[in-house]
Design a protein around this motif. Structure first.
Motif, PDB file in Angstrom:
ATOM      1  N   ARG A  96       0.845  -1.202   0.000  1.00 17.68           N
ATOM      2  CA  ARG A  96       0.000   0.000   0.000  1.00 17.68           C
ATOM      3  C   ARG A  96       0.876   1.246   0.000  1.00 17.68           C
ATOM      4  NH1 ARG A  96      -1.052   1.685   5.862  1.00 17.68           N
ATOM      5  NH2 ARG A  96       0.043   0.073   7.029  1.00 17.68           N
ATOM      6  N   ARG A  97       0.306   2.328  -0.485  1.00 16.68           N
ATOM      7  CA  ARG A  97       1.011   3.606  -0.536  1.00 16.68           C
ATOM      8  C   ARG A  97       1.030   4.228   0.864  1.00 16.68           C
ATOM      9  NH1 ARG A  97       2.417   6.462  -4.857  1.00 16.68           N
ATOM     10  NH2 ARG A  97       1.041   5.338  -6.242  1.00 16.68           N
ATOM     11  N   ASP A  98       2.164   4.799   1.225  1.00 15.72           N
ATOM     12  CA  ASP A  98       2.290   5.516   2.495  1.00 15.72           C
ATOM     13  C   ASP A  98       1.553   6.841   2.370  1.00 15.72           C
ATOM     14  OD1 ASP A  98       3.182   7.091   4.674  1.00 15.72           O
ATOM     15  OD2 ASP A  98       5.095   6.036   4.724  1.00 15.72           O
ATOM     16  N   ARG A  99       0.576   7.073   3.216  1.00 15.57           N
ATOM     17  CA  ARG A  99      -0.235   8.297   3.126  1.00 15.57           C
ATOM     18  C   ARG A  99       0.566   9.545   3.485  1.00 15.57           C
ATOM     19  NH1 ARG A  99      -5.975   7.347   5.786  1.00 15.57           N
ATOM     20  NH2 ARG A  99      -6.342   9.286   4.674  1.00 15.57           N
ATOM     21  N   GLN A 100       1.645   9.377   4.247  1.00 15.24           N
ATOM     22  CA  GLN A 100       2.489  10.516   4.646  1.00 15.24           C
ATOM     23  C   GLN A 100       3.487  10.900   3.550  1.00 15.24           C
ATOM     24  OE1 GLN A 100       1.505  11.729   7.604  1.00 15.24           O
ATOM     25  NE2 GLN A 100       0.122   9.982   7.684  1.00 15.24           N
ATOM     26  N   LYS A 101       3.913   9.920   2.782  1.00 21.61           N
ATOM     27  CA  LYS A 101       4.918  10.139   1.728  1.00 21.61           C
ATOM     28  C   LYS A 101       4.364   9.545   0.449  1.00 21.61           C
ATOM     29  CE  LYS A 101       8.345   9.470   5.284  1.00 21.61           C
ATOM     30  NZ  LYS A 101       9.133   8.439   5.914  1.00 21.61           N
ATOM     31  N   ILE A 102       3.748  10.335  -0.358  1.00 17.97           N
ATOM     32  CA  ILE A 102       2.957   9.901  -1.511  1.00 17.97           C
ATOM     33  C   ILE A 102       3.732   9.018  -2.489  1.00 17.97           C
ATOM     34  CG2 ILE A 102       3.349  11.960  -2.919  1.00 17.97           C
ATOM     35  CD1 ILE A 102      -0.031  10.205  -2.505  1.00 17.97           C
ATOM     36  N   HIS A 103       5.056   9.193  -2.594  1.00 13.64           N
ATOM     37  CA  HIS A 103       5.832   8.404  -3.558  1.00 13.64           C
ATOM     38  C   HIS A 103       6.458   7.158  -2.941  1.00 13.64           C
ATOM     39  CE1 HIS A 103       5.218  11.398  -6.601  1.00 13.64           C
ATOM     40  NE2 HIS A 103       5.680  12.330  -5.797  1.00 13.64           N
ATOM     41  N   LYS A 104       6.089   6.862  -1.688  1.00 11.58           N
ATOM     42  CA  LYS A 104       6.665   5.714  -0.990  1.00 11.58           C
ATOM     43  C   LYS A 104       5.592   4.667  -0.717  1.00 11.58           C
ATOM     44  CE  LYS A 104       9.439   4.494   2.925  1.00 11.58           C
ATOM     45  NZ  LYS A 104       9.526   4.534   4.324  1.00 11.58           N
ATOM     46  N   PHE A 105       6.009   3.414  -0.788  1.00 12.79           N
ATOM     47  CA  PHE A 105       5.108   2.311  -0.462  1.00 12.79           C
ATOM     48  C   PHE A 105       5.574   1.657   0.834  1.00 12.79           C
ATOM     49  CE2 PHE A 105       4.359   2.965  -4.905  1.00 12.79           C
ATOM     50  CZ  PHE A 105       3.008   2.706  -5.057  1.00 12.79           C
ATOM     51  N   ILE A 106       4.643   1.101   1.567  1.00 11.47           N
ATOM     52  CA  ILE A 106       4.960   0.403   2.803  1.00 11.47           C
ATOM     53  C   ILE A 106       5.292  -1.034   2.431  1.00 11.47           C
ATOM     54  CG2 ILE A 106       4.064  -0.339   5.041  1.00 11.47           C
ATOM     55  CD1 ILE A 106       2.356   2.275   4.960  1.00 11.47           C
ATOM     56  N   LYS A 107       6.569  -1.340   2.475  1.00 17.68           N
ATOM     57  CA  LYS A 107       7.081  -2.614   1.975  1.00 17.68           C
ATOM     58  C   LYS A 107       6.775  -3.780   2.914  1.00 17.68           C
ATOM     59  CE  LYS A 107      11.403  -4.313   0.006  1.00 17.68           C
ATOM     60  NZ  LYS A 107      12.809  -4.000  -0.245  1.00 17.68           N
ATOM     61  N   TYR A 108       6.773  -3.517   4.224  1.00 22.08           N
ATOM     62  CA  TYR A 108       6.528  -4.564   5.209  1.00 22.08           C
ATOM     63  C   TYR A 108       5.412  -4.132   6.149  1.00 22.08           C
ATOM     64  CZ  TYR A 108      11.035  -6.283   3.634  1.00 22.08           C
ATOM     65  OH  TYR A 108      12.067  -6.740   2.857  1.00 22.08           O
ATOM     66  N   GLU A 109       4.557  -5.081   6.503  1.00 24.38           N
ATOM     67  CA  GLU A 109       3.475  -4.851   7.456  1.00 24.38           C
ATOM     68  C   GLU A 109       3.757  -5.687   8.701  1.00 24.38           C
ATOM     69  OE1 GLU A 109       0.955  -2.769   6.977  1.00 24.38           O
ATOM     70  OE2 GLU A 109       0.776  -2.567   4.803  1.00 24.38           O
ATOM     71  N   HIS A 110       3.414  -5.140   9.851  1.00 21.92           N
ATOM     72  CA  HIS A 110       3.558  -5.852  11.119  1.00 21.92           C
ATOM     73  C   HIS A 110       2.211  -5.845  11.820  1.00 21.92           C
ATOM     74  CE1 HIS A 110       7.580  -4.392  10.043  1.00 21.92           C
ATOM     75  NE2 HIS A 110       7.949  -5.590  10.484  1.00 21.92           N
ATOM     76  N   PRO A 111       2.004  -6.731  12.786  1.00 18.44           N
ATOM     77  CA  PRO A 111       0.715  -6.778  13.460  1.00 18.44           C
ATOM     78  C   PRO A 111       0.297  -5.401  13.993  1.00 18.44           C
ATOM     79  CG  PRO A 111       1.949  -8.729  14.010  1.00 18.44           C
ATOM     80  CD  PRO A 111       2.887  -7.820  13.252  1.00 18.44           C
ATOM     81  N   PHE A 112      -0.879  -4.987  13.568  1.00 18.16           N
ATOM     82  CA  PHE A 112      -1.426  -3.672  13.879  1.00 18.16           C
ATOM     83  C   PHE A 112      -1.743  -3.573  15.374  1.00 18.16           C
ATOM     84  CE2 PHE A 112      -5.242  -0.738  13.636  1.00 18.16           C
ATOM     85  CZ  PHE A 112      -4.504   0.402  13.414  1.00 18.16           C
ATOM     86  N   ARG A 113      -1.331  -2.465  15.966  1.00 18.92           N
ATOM     87  CA  ARG A 113      -1.566  -2.153  17.372  1.00 18.92           C
ATOM     88  C   ARG A 113      -0.882  -3.126  18.336  1.00 18.92           C
ATOM     89  NH1 ARG A 113      -6.769   1.029  17.167  1.00 18.92           N
ATOM     90  NH2 ARG A 113      -5.912   2.923  16.266  1.00 18.92           N
ATOM     91  N   GLU A 114       0.202  -3.721  17.887  1.00 17.24           N
ATOM     92  CA  GLU A 114       1.007  -4.585  18.750  1.00 17.24           C
ATOM     93  C   GLU A 114       2.421  -4.006  18.807  1.00 17.24           C
ATOM     94  OE1 GLU A 114       0.396  -7.577  20.585  1.00 17.24           O
ATOM     95  OE2 GLU A 114      -1.640  -6.815  20.314  1.00 17.24           O
TER      96      GLU A 114
END
Length: 130
Positions: A96-114
């Protein structure tokens, strides 16, 4: 081949190209797709849910990209007798696209709120009970 075996082969190749031993891959990495990645990333009791227990629409929308597949890696916890950890890392095939940095994608996801954790790859004989 089907989607699952195609993804597994693609993910294995990615890890082998990074110089990781194939046995380490097979012990620590799994290819996920469909709704399964939600179980790995959105399990925290700190996540607000609807009265019926379902994830709220905003989280389903934010994380819908994970349904397209990716690899999940977790390991063992040296602080807990090398027991298998629930916490890990998901690399989506379509980030997914990083909402803070429009030209950057979030390459890795980690457990949310952990809490972010270090984890150690399981290698032959390091899993609890071996």
């Amino acid at each position: 081949m089907n989607f699952q075996t195609d993804s597994q082969a693609k993910h294995l190749t990615e890890w082998l190209n990074s110089g990781v031993d194939e046995e380490i891959f097979h012990q620590n990495v799994r290819s996920l797709y469909g709704t399964t990645p939600y179980e790995y990333l959105l399990y925290s009791p700190k996540i607000s849910r609807r009265n019926d227990g379902r994830l709220r629409d905003r989280y389903l929308k934010k994380y819908q990209h994970i349904e397209l597949g990716g690899w999940w890696c977790s390991g063992v916890d040296p602080l807990n007798n090398y027991a298998l950890m629930m916490w890990g890392c998901f690399k989506p095939d379509h980030p997914r696209r990083d909402r803070q940095k429009i030209h950057k994608f979030i390459k890795y996801e980690h457990p949310f709120r952990e809490e972010t954790r270090a984890f150690f790859h399981q290698s032959h004989g390091t899993a609890a009970g071996n």
